[in-house]
Design an enzyme around this catalytic site. Structure first.
Site, short mmCIF file in Angstrom:
data_model
loop_
_atom_site.label_atom_id
_atom_site.label_comp_id
_atom_site.label_asym_id
_atom_site.label_seq_id
_atom_site.Cartn_x
_atom_site.Cartn_y
_atom_site.Cartn_z
CG MET A 251 -2.21 -1.59 1.04
SD MET A 251 -2.63 -1.57 2.79
CE MET A 251 -1.44 -1.35 3.85
CG ASP A 252 4.54 3.75 -2.53
OD1 ASP A 252 4.94 3.82 -0.98
OD2 ASP A 252 5.73 2.67 -2.66
N GLY A 253 1.96 5.42 -1.45
CA GLY A 253 2.00 7.07 -1.87
C GLY A 253 0.27 6.84 -0.89
CB THR B 125 -0.40 1.38 -4.98
OG1 THR B 125 -0.01 1.75 -3.88
CG2 THR B 125 -1.68 0.75 -4.67
CB SER B 126 2.84 4.91 -5.04
OG SER B 126 4.06 3.94 -5.17
#
Length: 256
Positions: free
Chosen positions: A55-57, A206-207
């Site tokens: 879960m990046d960003g 993500t990101s």
């Protein structure tokens, strides 16, 4: 049919931060939603059993909007709630999310404190909701269960090292012979031994970053990888269905 959720928290938490694993059942009638959309047709029989997510960003999302970093993590928690609901409705069996890497302790203390406070408050609220729902709805043996694994203070390398250490102790104590150590024995000592499906079929990050960042290094050996430019707080139903559609279009090969 009633869907349910089993949660395990604290895969990598050392003392004094270790949270005992929590196994609760969340039972909610799934809303009358289609399995897929016309844009992203999906087959239930081809659904990944285990989905892992980096879960990046969150920080970038907040900074792009001129908001405090904590607001990004708050928005990320909302994205996680959506992901859990969608996974349960789609029949996915295991959802593992990378919530806090052991490397994150080197971030600014203020940011770490915000994250820890968010974990504590969010977990308490969610567990309270789960308990209320579990008490409100009668348990049935025909439940389909989503197992949610939240990896906190986790390191893929450390997971491998601690598995080796446990096996070494067992050999030293005469519990097993060195020749009895194989992949099955090794996997029993990993942090993902809490689920019947320890190997993710699909990893989503993500990101826009294109790396696995020390996450589930052993378990990802044959995992399909999906990278998206969407920041985690913006990752919603359409993005998730697109990732699942991409997964179902692939021909999985468990070799080179």
């Amino acid at each position: 049919m009633v869907s349910s959720l089993q949660i395990r928290v604290g895969l990598g938490l050392p003392e004094p931060h270790r949270s005992s694993s929590v196994d609760l059942i969340k039972q909610v009638p799934p809303p009358p939603r289609a399995l897929s959309s016309a844009k992203h047709p999906l087959l239930r029989e081809s659904m990944p059993r285990h989905v892992a997510v980096i879960m990046d960003g969150n920080r970038r999302w907040a900074r792009m909007r001129g908001l405090p970093v904590g607001s990004g993590y708050e928005a990320g928690l909302g994205a996680l709630r959506r992901m859990v609901e969608l996974s349960s409705n789609l029949g996915i069996r295991v959802l593992t999310v990378f919530a806090f890497s052991s490397d994150n302790w080197f971030r600014p203390k203020v940011e770490v404190d915000v994250l820890m406070a968010l974990f504590d408050r969010g977990l308490r609220e969610e567990l309270q909701n789960l308990a209320l729902l579990a008490n409100a709805i009668e348990t049935t043996k025909k439940n389909s269960k989503l197992h949610l694994i939240i990896a906190v203070n986790y390191s893929g390398r450390s997971d491998v090292v601690q598995a080796c250490q446990k096996l070494a102790v067992k050999v030293k104590d005469g519990v097993i012979e060195p020749g009895a150590i194989d992949e099955v024995a090794f996997e029993r000592e990993l942090g993902t031994n809490c689920t019947d499906f320890p190997h993710p079929d699909l990893l989503i990050r993500t990101s826009g970053e294109l790396r696995v960042s020390n996450f589930l290094l052993w378990q990802l050996a044959h995992t399909e990888l999906y990278f998206t430019e969407s920041l985690w707080p913006d990752f919603g139903e359409d993005e998730f269905l697109q990732a699942l559609s991409s997964f179902q279009e692939r021909q999985r090969r468990f070799g080179c």
